[in-house]
Design an enzyme around this catalytic site. Structure first.
Site, PDB file in Angstrom:
ATOM      1  CD  GLU A  57       1.308  -2.651  -2.478  1.00 29.92           C
ATOM      2  OE1 GLU A  57       0.327  -2.184  -3.074  1.00 29.92           O
ATOM      3  OE2 GLU A  57       2.177  -3.336  -3.041  1.00 29.92           O
ATOM      4  CG  HIS A 110      -2.226   0.629  -3.437  1.00 31.22           C
ATOM      5  ND1 HIS A 110      -2.315  -0.714  -3.763  1.00 31.22           N
ATOM      6  CD2 HIS A 110      -3.458   1.147  -3.611  1.00 31.22           C
ATOM      7  CE1 HIS A 110      -3.562  -0.982  -4.135  1.00 31.22           C
ATOM      8  NE2 HIS A 110      -4.265   0.123  -4.049  1.00 31.22           N
ATOM      9  CE  LYS A 134      -6.897   0.348  -6.574  1.00 31.93           C
ATOM     10  NZ  LYS A 134      -7.233  -0.141  -5.235  1.00 31.93           N
TER      11      LYS A 134
END
Length: 253
Positions: A88, A145, A172
């Site tokens: 990530e 991510h 997130k």
């Protein structure tokens, strides 16, 4: 629906302007502690200690001692501790078992206010780590991510939703845009997640194309923006002394 707010030390994530976080990416304890004074002068809301850069990260005693020194040096600034895995975008490749061990060592050191927990590991391990964090009164920022592309709006909202379902205090998502349409996809997904989820979200579109997403959190619903004092930890981060006045100019009255 009232906007969800999460307390993190002396700040509230999810109310008012997006709060500002800056990374510390030092390799040694001396590098890490040397970064503190310039950061304190810039007065961010949060420091993210990227422990995947730290040479002593797999040595529990060294990790905890350095974390305790950093916590003390930061004074009233909130501390988010993050091991970003290699897949990530992180600096160090660890097995999943070692990743969870490092995160547990962070919690045992009792120095952090928040812990980044990556969503896409074994589900039972993720949920177990969330429970341990909450037992230690540590806020969980769960993350994902994508450094290659921007998933669909439905996929982004789905991933953020699954993080909340897994017990995240804050969800997130960071994505890489290939076009302006991708940036709009991320912003639209953020707005939808803000309206439907019971916890605050942090989102960003990375790189130069996505910089606008780092400015627009108050309008679209991202509660934290990552800026720099010194080294960046992701592409497209803006210097804190530039980002703060830009957020002030864009604030909603």
């Amino acid at each position: 629906m009232t906007q969800p707010v999460v307390k993190l030390r002396n700040i509230s994530l999810g109310s008012g302007r997006p709060k500002l976080a800056v990374p510390i990416t030092g390799k040694t304890t001396a590098d890490i502690l040397a970064a503190v004074d310039p950061i304190k002068m810039a007065a961010p809301d949060v420091v993210e200690w990227r422990i995947d850069f730290f040479e002593g990260v797999t040595d529990a005693k060294q990790l905890q001692q350095t974390g305790q020194w950093l916590r003390s040096a930061l004074g009233s600034i909130a501390l988010l501790t993050t091991f970003r895995t290699h897949g990530e975008g992180g600096a160090l490749e660890l097995s999943d078992a070692d990743y969870f061990k490092v995160c547990e060592n962070v919690l045992a050191g009792k120095f952090t206010d928040a812990l980044d927990v990556e969503r896409y590991h074994d589900e039972a391990d993720v949920k177990g780590l969330v429970a341990k964090a909450h037992d230690n009164n540590v806020v969980v920022i769960m993350s994902n991510h994508d450094f290659d592309k921007t998933p669909s709006k439905k996929d982004i909202v789905g991933r953020l939703t699954s993080m909340v379902d897994f017990g995240a205090d804050v969800a997130k998502m960071a994505v890489m845009p290939q076009s302006a349409d991708d940036v709009l996809t991320l912003l639209t997904a953020t707005n939808e997640a803000r309206k439907t989820l019971s916890q605050p979200v942090i989102t960003m579109s990375m790189g130069d194309l996505g910089k606008v997403s780092r400015l627009a959190g108050e309008v679209f619903g991202s509660c934290l923006s990552f800026a720099t004092v010194g080294a960046a930890s992701a592409p497209g981060q803006i210097a804190l002394d530039h980002l703060r006045p830009e957020l002030e100019d864009l604030k909603l009255s």
